[in-house]
Enzyme design. Structure first.
Site, PDB file in Angstrom:
ATOM      1  CG  HIS A  24      -0.727  -0.124   2.519  1.00  0.00           C
ATOM      2  ND1 HIS A  24       0.299   0.565   3.100  1.00  0.00           N
ATOM      3  CD2 HIS A  24      -1.293  -0.847   3.521  1.00  0.00           C
ATOM      4  CE1 HIS A  24       0.361   0.294   4.387  1.00  0.00           C
ATOM      5  NE2 HIS A  24      -0.588  -0.572   4.659  1.00  0.00           N
ATOM      6  CG  HIS A  78      -3.783  -5.436  12.820  1.00  0.00           C
ATOM      7  ND1 HIS A  78      -4.648  -4.379  12.792  1.00  0.00           N
ATOM      8  CD2 HIS A  78      -2.770  -5.096  11.973  1.00  0.00           C
ATOM      9  CE1 HIS A  78      -4.188  -3.455  11.980  1.00  0.00           C
ATOM     10  NE2 HIS A  78      -3.054  -3.873  11.459  1.00  0.00           N
ATOM     11  CD  GLU A  80      -3.319  -2.625   7.365  1.00  0.00           C
ATOM     12  OE1 GLU A  80      -2.654  -2.429   8.404  1.00  0.00           O
ATOM     13  OE2 GLU A  80      -3.154  -1.965   6.311  1.00  0.00           O
ATOM     14  CG  ASP A  82      -1.377  -6.887   6.512  1.00  0.00           C
ATOM     15  OD1 ASP A  82      -2.384  -6.362   7.017  1.00  0.00           O
ATOM     16  OD2 ASP A  82      -0.224  -6.585   6.862  1.00  0.00           O
ATOM     17  CG  HIS A 145      -0.761   0.466  12.199  1.00  0.00           C
ATOM     18  ND1 HIS A 145      -0.938   0.997  10.941  1.00  0.00           N
ATOM     19  CD2 HIS A 145      -0.929  -0.843  12.070  1.00  0.00           C
ATOM     20  CE1 HIS A 145      -1.162   0.020  10.083  1.00  0.00           C
ATOM     21  NE2 HIS A 145      -1.157  -1.091  10.744  1.00  0.00           N
ATOM     22  CG  ASP A 164       1.072  -4.438  11.619  1.00  0.00           C
ATOM     23  OD1 ASP A 164       1.411  -5.438  10.974  1.00  0.00           O
ATOM     24  OD2 ASP A 164       0.087  -3.744  11.316  1.00  0.00           O
TER      25      ASP A 164
HETATM   26 FE1  FEO Z   1      -1.429  -3.179   9.961  1.00  0.00          FE
HETATM   27 FE2  FEO Z   1       0.524  -5.755   8.827  1.00  0.00          FE
HETATM   28  O1  FEO Z   1      -1.046  -4.751   9.018  1.00  0.00           O
END
Ligand code: FEO
Length: 398
Positions: A24, A78, A80, A82, A145, A164
C-alpha cells in the site's frame, strides 16, 4: 514458508510473500511475510491469519501439524487484511461457530470487513485465555497502529505475539533475526518510520505499560519478518530511541526537477550544509521511494524541500511526498524550501505552507531562482546550505 516449531507446542504457520514490491505505497524490495501462529495444548489456538491470496497455502501449513478442524480458538490481533484476509476460509474450515477472540474495536471492525456474524469474544487488557498448561494474556494496543490492534502474550514461554509491532517487511529463509546477515534493524527502522511514526508517543507509553506489567519477554513474534529471540530488549530499546526522534546532525534534501535547475540548487545546498560538518543527503523523488526518504528523515534534524513551479503549483511528486510526510508527523525538525521557477514561482511558498501545517517552522521564506542558476545563484544556494547547517549545529549542539 514451512511450519516451524518456535517453542514446545508453538508453531509458526504463516506464509512468505516473496514477490510483493509495493505494500500500500511502501516499497518492499525484500518482500515480506504474513506470520501466524498455532499453539497446541489441551486446547488449540490459532493467532492471526494471512493475506487472502495465501489462504490455501496457510491452511496447508496448519494441516501439516494438525487437522484445522481441531482448532478451538481463533485470535485476531489486528483487523487489517494482511492478517485477517483469510478469516473467511479459516472459519469455513475450522467451523463458523469457533470462538473468535479480538479486541473490543476488533469486534466492531471485523464485521465491517467480512459482514459475518461470527462467534466474537471481545477482550480487554489483562484478560486471559487458558489453553490448559499454557495461558494467553491479551494487551490492547489501540492505534498501534489501528484502533483494533492488540498483542497476545503466552505467559509460560514468554512469547509476545506483537502483531505489526517490531515487524519488518523482509522475506528470507531465516526464522529468527539472529540467523540473518541482513541489517534487520534497518528493515525494522523503515517499518517504524512508515507505519508507526505518527503513533510514537503511544508506543512509548505502551512499552512503559508492558514494563510495569513485569512481563518476561523471551521472544517477540511480529506478524511480518523475523522473530526476535536473542536480546529482544535490543529492538525495544531501538523503538524507544525511534519514538523519541532524537535528531542527528543530518539533513535530507528532498526534491524533484524538470530541467535540472532545482537539482543544481539541491546539490549546492547539500554542499553548503556538508561544509558545516553535517551529513547532507539529496534525494530525488523519482529516484528514491517516498518510504525510503521518510526513513532517512526520521533521524534527520533538517528537511529541505525543493520543487520547480509547474502550472502555478508544486511539482506533483513533491505534493505526493508532502502529503505522505504530513500523515506521519515527524517531530522536532527544521524546514526549508527552494526551487527554480519560470514566471510565477509559487512552489516555494506552497512548500513552506505545507511545512507549517506539519508544525515544522520554515527557517525563512525560502530560496527561489528564476530559470537556470548561474554562478551567483549557485553561490547563494551554497550560502543557504551553510545557514541551514549552522542552524542544525546550533540546535543539536556542536
Ligand atoms: Fe497493519 Fe501488517 O497490518
Amino acid at each position: 514458508m514451512k511450519p516451524f516449531e518456535i517453542a514446545d507446542g508453538v508453531y509458526s504457520v504463516g506464509v512468505t510473500d516473496w514477490n510483493i514490491r509495493d505494500f500500500h505505497g511502501y516499497s518492499t524490495p525484500s518482500g515480506t511475510s504474513y506470520n501466524a501462529f498455532l499453539i497446541i495444548d489441551d486446547k488449540i489456538a490459532l493467532i492471526d491469519t494471512v493475506k487472502h491470496q495465501f489462504a490455501n497455502q496457510f491452511l496447508d501449513n496448519i494441516s501439516k501439524i494438525i487437522d484445522p478442524g481441531k482448532i478451538d480458538y481463533i485470535i485476531s490481533n489486528h483487523t487489517e487484511m494482511d492478517h485477517s484476509g483469510s478469516l473467511p476460509e479459516v472459519m469455513h474450515r475450522v467451523g463458523s461457530n469457533t470462538p473468535l477472540y479480538c479486541s473490543k474495536m476488533g469486534h466492531k471492525n471485523l464485521p465491517l470487513h467480512f459482514r459475518q456474524n461470527w462467534n466474537y469474544h471481545p477482550v480487554k487488557t489483562g484478560e486471559e485465555l487458558s489453553l490448559g498448561k499454557k495461558n494467553l494474556v491479551f494487551l490492547e494496543t489501540k492505534m498501534i497502529h489501528w484502533p483494533d490492534s492488540m498483542f497476545s502474550y503466552l505467559k509460560e514461554d514468554g512469547i509476545l505475539f506483537s502483531s505489526d509491532g517490531f515487524g519488518q517487511h523482509y522475506a528470507g529463509p531465516e526464522t529468527f533475526t539472529d540467523e540473518t546477515s541482513e541489517d534487520i534493524f534497518a528493515h525494522a527502522k523503515k517499518y517504524f518510520a512508515n507505519i508507526l511514526l505518527l503513533f510514537a508517543p503511544r508506543i512509548k507509553k505502551l512499552i512503559s505499560q508492558v514494563g510495569d506489567l513485569g512481563l518476561t519477554i523471551n521472544t517477540i513474534c511480529p506478524d511480518h519478518g523475523l522473530f526476535w529471540r536473542k536480546n529482544p530488549e535490543k529492538i525495544i530499546e531501538a523503538y524507544l530511541k525511534w519514538c523519541d526522534q532524537v535528531p542527528e546532525k543530518k539533513a535530507v534534501i528532498v526534491y524533484d526537477t524538470m530541467w535540472k535547475s532545482t537539482e543544481a540548487m539541491a546539490e549546492k545546498i547539500a554542499e553548503g550544509i556538508a561544509d558545516e560538518g553535517i551529513y547532507a543527503k539529496p534525494m530525488h523523488l523519482r529516484n528514491c521511494h517516498r518510504s525510503d526518504i521518510i526513513t532517512e528523515i526520521m533521524d534527520a534534524k533538517a528537511i529541505v524541500v525543493g520543487s520547480p513551479t509547474m502550472n502555478n503549483n508544486l511539482f506533483p511528486t513533491v505534493s505526493d511526498f508532502l502529503t505522505y510526510m504530513k500523515g506521519l508527523k515527524p517531530q522536532d525538525k527544521i524546514g526549508a524550501a527552494f526551487g527554480s521557477y519560470g514566471w510565477s514561482g509559487e512552489a516555494v511558498k506552497q512548500i513552506n505552507n505545507e511545512l507549517t501545517a506539519m508544525n515544522i517552522e520554515p527557517v525563512d521564506p525560502g530560496l527561489r531562482i528564476q530559470y537556470v542558476p548561474e554562478q551567483n545563484g549557485l553561490d547563494t544556494c551554497h550560502a543557504y546550505g551553510k545557514k541551514i547547517g549552522q542552524m542544525i549545529n546550533d540546535s543539536t549542539g556542536c
